[in-house]
Design an enzyme around this catalytic site. Structure first.
Site, PDB file in Angstrom:
ATOM      1  N   PHE A 157      -5.743   3.554 -18.004  1.00 20.96           N
ATOM      2  CA  PHE A 157      -6.390   3.327 -19.516  1.00 20.96           C
ATOM      3  C   PHE A 157      -7.193   1.885 -19.176  1.00 20.96           C
ATOM      4  O   PHE A 157      -8.244   1.480 -20.088  1.00 20.96           O
ATOM      5  CB  PHE A 157      -5.513   3.221 -20.538  1.00 20.96           C
ATOM      6  CG  PHE A 157      -4.738   1.895 -20.427  1.00 20.96           C
ATOM      7  CD1 PHE A 157      -5.306   0.696 -21.137  1.00 20.96           C
ATOM      8  CD2 PHE A 157      -3.557   1.618 -19.907  1.00 20.96           C
ATOM      9  CE1 PHE A 157      -4.672  -0.410 -21.131  1.00 20.96           C
ATOM     10  CE2 PHE A 157      -2.885   0.614 -19.652  1.00 20.96           C
ATOM     11  CZ  PHE A 157      -3.319  -0.510 -20.453  1.00 20.96           C
ATOM     12  N   LYS A 181     -10.251  13.254 -14.436  1.00 17.34           N
ATOM     13  CA  LYS A 181      -9.674  13.208 -15.563  1.00 17.34           C
ATOM     14  C   LYS A 181      -9.213  11.645 -16.051  1.00 17.34           C
ATOM     15  O   LYS A 181      -8.422  11.174 -15.336  1.00 17.34           O
ATOM     16  CB  LYS A 181      -8.215  13.883 -15.223  1.00 17.34           C
ATOM     17  CG  LYS A 181      -7.704  14.259 -16.458  1.00 17.34           C
ATOM     18  CD  LYS A 181      -6.093  13.893 -16.545  1.00 17.34           C
ATOM     19  CE  LYS A 181      -5.560  12.603 -16.775  1.00 17.34           C
ATOM     20  NZ  LYS A 181      -5.556  11.847 -17.877  1.00 17.34           N
ATOM     21  N   GLU A 184      -6.020   9.494 -21.426  1.00 16.61           N
ATOM     22  CA  GLU A 184      -6.437  10.074 -22.668  1.00 16.61           C
ATOM     23  C   GLU A 184      -6.264   9.124 -23.687  1.00 16.61           C
ATOM     24  O   GLU A 184      -6.252   9.045 -24.775  1.00 16.61           O
ATOM     25  CB  GLU A 184      -5.153  11.046 -22.828  1.00 16.61           C
ATOM     26  CG  GLU A 184      -3.755  10.368 -22.724  1.00 16.61           C
ATOM     27  CD  GLU A 184      -3.169  10.525 -21.491  1.00 16.61           C
ATOM     28  OE1 GLU A 184      -3.881  10.041 -20.345  1.00 16.61           O
ATOM     29  OE2 GLU A 184      -2.043  10.569 -21.350  1.00 16.61           O
ATOM     30  N   SER A 234      -0.006   3.409 -12.707  1.00 14.28           N
ATOM     31  CA  SER A 234       1.146   2.809 -12.530  1.00 14.28           C
ATOM     32  C   SER A 234       1.913   3.355 -10.957  1.00 14.28           C
ATOM     33  O   SER A 234       1.357   4.357 -10.775  1.00 14.28           O
ATOM     34  CB  SER A 234       2.185   2.990 -13.674  1.00 14.28           C
ATOM     35  OG  SER A 234       2.407   4.500 -13.874  1.00 14.28           O
ATOM     36  N   CYS A 289      -5.088  -4.836 -13.164  1.00 13.60           N
ATOM     37  CA  CYS A 289      -4.383  -4.766 -11.983  1.00 13.60           C
ATOM     38  C   CYS A 289      -4.435  -6.035 -11.112  1.00 13.60           C
ATOM     39  O   CYS A 289      -3.546  -6.336 -10.130  1.00 13.60           O
ATOM     40  CB  CYS A 289      -4.743  -3.572 -11.125  1.00 13.60           C
ATOM     41  SG  CYS A 289      -6.460  -3.506 -10.741  1.00 13.60           S
ATOM     42  N   GLU A 389       6.409  -5.093 -13.828  1.00 13.03           N
ATOM     43  CA  GLU A 389       4.892  -5.404 -14.019  1.00 13.03           C
ATOM     44  C   GLU A 389       4.925  -5.332 -15.640  1.00 13.03           C
ATOM     45  O   GLU A 389       5.148  -4.346 -16.129  1.00 13.03           O
ATOM     46  CB  GLU A 389       3.888  -4.324 -13.400  1.00 13.03           C
ATOM     47  CG  GLU A 389       2.950  -4.393 -13.715  1.00 13.03           C
ATOM     48  CD  GLU A 389       1.577  -3.184 -13.244  1.00 13.03           C
ATOM     49  OE1 GLU A 389       2.246  -2.129 -13.379  1.00 13.03           O
ATOM     50  OE2 GLU A 389       0.627  -3.597 -13.065  1.00 13.03           O
TER      51      GLU A 389
HETATM   52  P1  NAD Z   1      -0.497   5.225 -15.826  1.00 15.06           P
HETATM   53  O1  NAD Z   1       0.134   5.590 -14.760  1.00 15.06           O
HETATM   54  O2  NAD Z   1       0.404   5.540 -17.231  1.00 15.06           O
HETATM   55  O3  NAD Z   1      -1.769   6.663 -15.954  1.00 15.06           O
HETATM   56  C1  NAD Z   1      -2.620   6.663 -14.986  1.00 15.06           C
HETATM   57  C2  NAD Z   1      -2.958   8.200 -15.071  1.00 15.06           C
HETATM   58  O4  NAD Z   1      -2.119   8.934 -15.002  1.00 15.06           O
HETATM   59  C3  NAD Z   1      -3.658   8.477 -16.455  1.00 15.06           C
HETATM   60  O5  NAD Z   1      -4.886   9.435 -16.349  1.00 15.06           O
HETATM   61  C4  NAD Z   1      -2.536   9.483 -17.050  1.00 15.06           C
HETATM   62  O6  NAD Z   1      -3.005  10.595 -17.887  1.00 15.06           O
HETATM   63  C5  NAD Z   1      -1.837   9.938 -16.132  1.00 15.06           C
HETATM   64  N1  NAD Z   1      -0.380   9.984 -16.160  1.00 15.06           N
HETATM   65  C6  NAD Z   1       0.437   9.382 -16.740  1.00 15.06           C
HETATM   66  N2  NAD Z   1       1.614   9.872 -16.784  1.00 15.06           N
HETATM   67  C7  NAD Z   1       1.629  11.078 -15.939  1.00 15.06           C
HETATM   68  C8  NAD Z   1       2.655  11.766 -15.249  1.00 15.06           C
HETATM   69  N3  NAD Z   1       3.910  11.662 -15.601  1.00 15.06           N
HETATM   70  N4  NAD Z   1       2.303  12.779 -14.363  1.00 15.06           N
HETATM   71  C9  NAD Z   1       1.026  12.874 -14.208  1.00 15.06           C
HETATM   72  N5  NAD Z   1      -0.001  11.985 -14.515  1.00 15.06           N
HETATM   73  C10 NAD Z   1       0.255  11.281 -15.457  1.00 15.06           C
HETATM   74  O7  NAD Z   1      -1.238   4.185 -16.060  1.00 15.06           O
HETATM   75  P2  NAD Z   1      -1.947   3.549 -17.125  1.00 15.06           P
HETATM   76  O8  NAD Z   1      -0.858   2.854 -18.083  1.00 15.06           O
HETATM   77  O9  NAD Z   1      -3.004   4.421 -17.656  1.00 15.06           O
HETATM   78  O10 NAD Z   1      -2.623   2.176 -16.525  1.00 15.06           O
HETATM   79  C11 NAD Z   1      -1.819   1.036 -15.919  1.00 15.06           C
HETATM   80  C12 NAD Z   1      -1.477   1.063 -14.720  1.00 15.06           C
HETATM   81  O11 NAD Z   1      -2.495   1.176 -13.703  1.00 15.06           O
HETATM   82  C13 NAD Z   1      -0.652  -0.128 -14.231  1.00 15.06           C
HETATM   83  O12 NAD Z   1       0.502  -0.195 -13.619  1.00 15.06           O
HETATM   84  C14 NAD Z   1      -1.945  -1.060 -13.485  1.00 15.06           C
HETATM   85  O13 NAD Z   1      -1.179  -2.199 -12.435  1.00 15.06           O
HETATM   86  C15 NAD Z   1      -2.361   0.106 -12.766  1.00 15.06           C
HETATM   87  N6  NAD Z   1      -3.838  -0.185 -12.437  1.00 15.06           N
HETATM   88  C16 NAD Z   1      -3.799  -0.233 -10.939  1.00 15.06           C
HETATM   89  C17 NAD Z   1      -5.077  -0.560 -10.229  1.00 15.06           C
HETATM   90  C18 NAD Z   1      -5.106  -0.766  -8.804  1.00 15.06           C
HETATM   91  O14 NAD Z   1      -6.390  -0.933  -8.214  1.00 15.06           O
HETATM   92  N7  NAD Z   1      -4.091  -0.865  -7.983  1.00 15.06           N
HETATM   93  C19 NAD Z   1      -6.135  -0.808 -11.056  1.00 15.06           C
HETATM   94  C20 NAD Z   1      -6.062  -0.447 -12.611  1.00 15.06           C
HETATM   95  C21 NAD Z   1      -4.733  -0.200 -13.195  1.00 15.06           C
END
Ligand code: NAD
Length: 515
Positions: A157, A181, A184, A234, A289, A389
């Protein structure tokens, strides 16, 4: 949500084969404006069937797109670049409305994404292979790179435009077709981008968007036609995506969470360091991030630095991202509550709450998902403030006595995304960049996000897989290498009669060597 709110909410559909595509799964999610707390949209959540339709569209478009000349592909990329540059404010407004970050920050995100599009415009140069003439008698060897096929991109997000743009410009430039994808929570940016690609002349089916949650992700991971998956999110989900995607035989790069340290040595310019800590700690409400969340201060300068940071925090304005504020709300109410819970946990664990974000004056609607910038001092390495985090506007100061202690803290941390060191001692900075176990390092630079022609990615639990995003690693991720060994007989050597007549027989069952 109330039925009335649903009625007024804008429906956010999928984008498949060049057209918006109503979901058939009957599942949908609320999309909020975090600054008002109001539902502004309902996003279709895909079932396996919608993912299959998007993959089929991408697979159908692949044979022609892969054969499109480099000239034709770059023309589309340049057109996309021009359109995006001309209309980036529109995209920034969409990001602010669903993510909450302030407009200037949203524009910054689009600009960094644009840099990857510009990098991808150079694809004819980036795809050049090698050529070795006469490796053996009349035998030449050359290398080419070809697209992998249908590629999946799953994004978080916090950067609804930039993170997908780390991948899709390079993927498309290399001749692949894409199923994105997005998160959401803020899905509209991806749809806007899909329409822009169409306007730029990209053939239908090359870029598709399916909205959804775990169900859609699982189908992308399992679908046999999807050849690679680029994931950002994450750490637990990144690990899940990597393990399941690779088990299904795919190439996977999965970028995970972070806990970024900024180390301040006693000889640092403290005003520069204080500015950097505030900018990198609270920009985008800490939902980056590459945000700094652990400030590791070496030696006797901690009191002075904490004082300077506190002073700067007093001047920060927090409010609706469409107003002229420094920082917006958090993305959802649940996330705001989770981040706020660390304030109680930190105090209970014995850290010193220097600035309490819950007391910050807010320039926005009461129902928004607010939490002001928060500063903790004397945080211990075992406290949840440090071990987790938080992904919010909470900056923790850890005091240490020596450089070695600071380095050990950073290297013992399970994450390794970004880090920065602040010092006026070039030798100390050089030692840090050599010894630290982190993928992206800043020297007197707090958010060292590499330019598009380098690659973005962390170490340890911040990245699963071997390839970082964009730069040459991105080009390699989205292509497969092929090496061709070719022999063309000289016209003078060719037989004019039946095979073999006119030159000596060369039957030899030994392993090929060169002469
Ligand atoms: P998230 O892991 O909740 O979601 C990321 C994606 O995975 C979304 O598209 C989501 O729909 C999907 N998803 C969520 N739960 C899932 C599941 N159980 N099974 C399969 N898919 C699933 O992350 P977020 O809250 O959207 O974003 C924040 C996180 O992203 C933070 O931890 C941040 O550090 C990380 N991030 C990392 C970088 C990097 O470059 N390392 C960059 C941006 C964000």
């Amino acid at each position: 949500m109330m039925a009335d709110e649903h009625k007024n909410a804008n429906r956010i559909t999928h984008w498949i084969d060049g057209a918006s595509w109503d979901g058939i799964s009957a599942r949908a999610g609320d999309v909020f404006n975090p600054a008002t707390g109001q539902v502004t949209g309902r996003v279709d959540l895909a079932s396996a069937a919608e993912v299959d339709a998007a993959v089929a569209a991408a697979a159908g478009a692949f044979p022609q797109w892969r054969q499109a000349s480099l000239t034709a592909r770059t023309q589309v990329l340049f057109a996309f670049r021009e359109l995006l540059n001309a209309r980036k404010e529109e995209l920034a407004a969409i990001i602010t409305a669903e993510h909450g970050k302030v407009l200037s920050d949203a524009l910054g995100e689009v600009t960094r994404g644009l840099e990857v599009v510009e990098f991808a415009c150079g694809i004819p140069h980036l795809l050049k292979g090698g050529f070795s003439e006469s490796v053996s008698t009349k035998v030449d060897v050359y290398s080419i790179r070809q697209p992998v096929g249908v590629v999946g991109i799953i994004s978080p997000f916090n950067f609804p435009a930039m993170v997908p743009m780390w991948f899709f410009p390079v993927a498309i430039a290399c001749g692949n077709t894409v199923v994105l994808k997005p998160s959401e929570k803020d899905p509209s940016a991806a749809l806007w981008v899909a329409r822009l690609w169409q306007e730029a002349g990209l053939p239908d089916g090359v870029f598709n968007v399916v909205h959804g949650d775990k169900e859609a992700v699982d189908q992308l991971l399992e679908h046999p036609v999807v050849r690679s998956v680029s994931f950002v999110g994450s750490t637990p989900i990144a690990r899940y995506v990597y393990e399941n995607g690779t088990r299904a035989g795919k190439r996977v790069q999965a970028l995970g969470g972070a806990k970024n340290h900024m180390v301040v040595l006693p000889d640092a310019d403290l005003d520069l360091a204080a500015d950097a800590a505030v900018n990198a700690g609270f920009g985008s409400a800490g939902e980056r991030c590459m945000a700094i969340s652990a400030l590791v201060v070496v030696g006797p300068v901690a009191d002075a630095l904490v004082g300077k940071i506190r002073q700067r925090m007093d001047g920060l304005t927090v409010g609706d991202g469409t107003r002229d504020c420094d920082m917006g709300p958090l993305v959802t109410e649940a996330h705001r509550d989770k981040v706020a819970s660390y304030l109680d946990a930190g105090t209970a664990a014995g850290a010193e709450l220097v600035v309490d974000g819950r007391e910050h004056k807010i320039d926005g609607a009461d129902e928004g998902f607010w939490l002001g910038p928060t500063l903790f001092d004397r945080v211990g390495p075992d406290m949840s403030l440090y071990t987790e985090e938080i992904f919010g506007p909470v900056l923790s100061v850890l005091r240490v006595e020596t450089y070695d202690e600071a380095l050990a803290l950073v290297n013992d941390n399970p994450y390794g995304n970004g880090t920065a060191i602040f010092t006026n001692d070039g030798g100390a900075a050089r030692r840090y960049q050599n010894e630290v176990e982190v993928g992206m390092v800043g020297i007197n630079v707090p958010i060292p996000v590499p330019m598009a022609y380098y690659s973005f990615g962390g170490w340890k639990h911040s990245l699963f897989g071997d390839s970082h995003a964009h730069g040459m690693e991105g080009v390699h991720f989205f292509t497969r290498g092929k090496v061709v060994t070719s022999r063309w007989l000289d016209p003078a050597d060719r037989s004019s009669g039946p095979a073999g007549i006119g030159r000596d027989s060369a039957v030899n069952l030994g392993f090929p060597t060169h002469d």
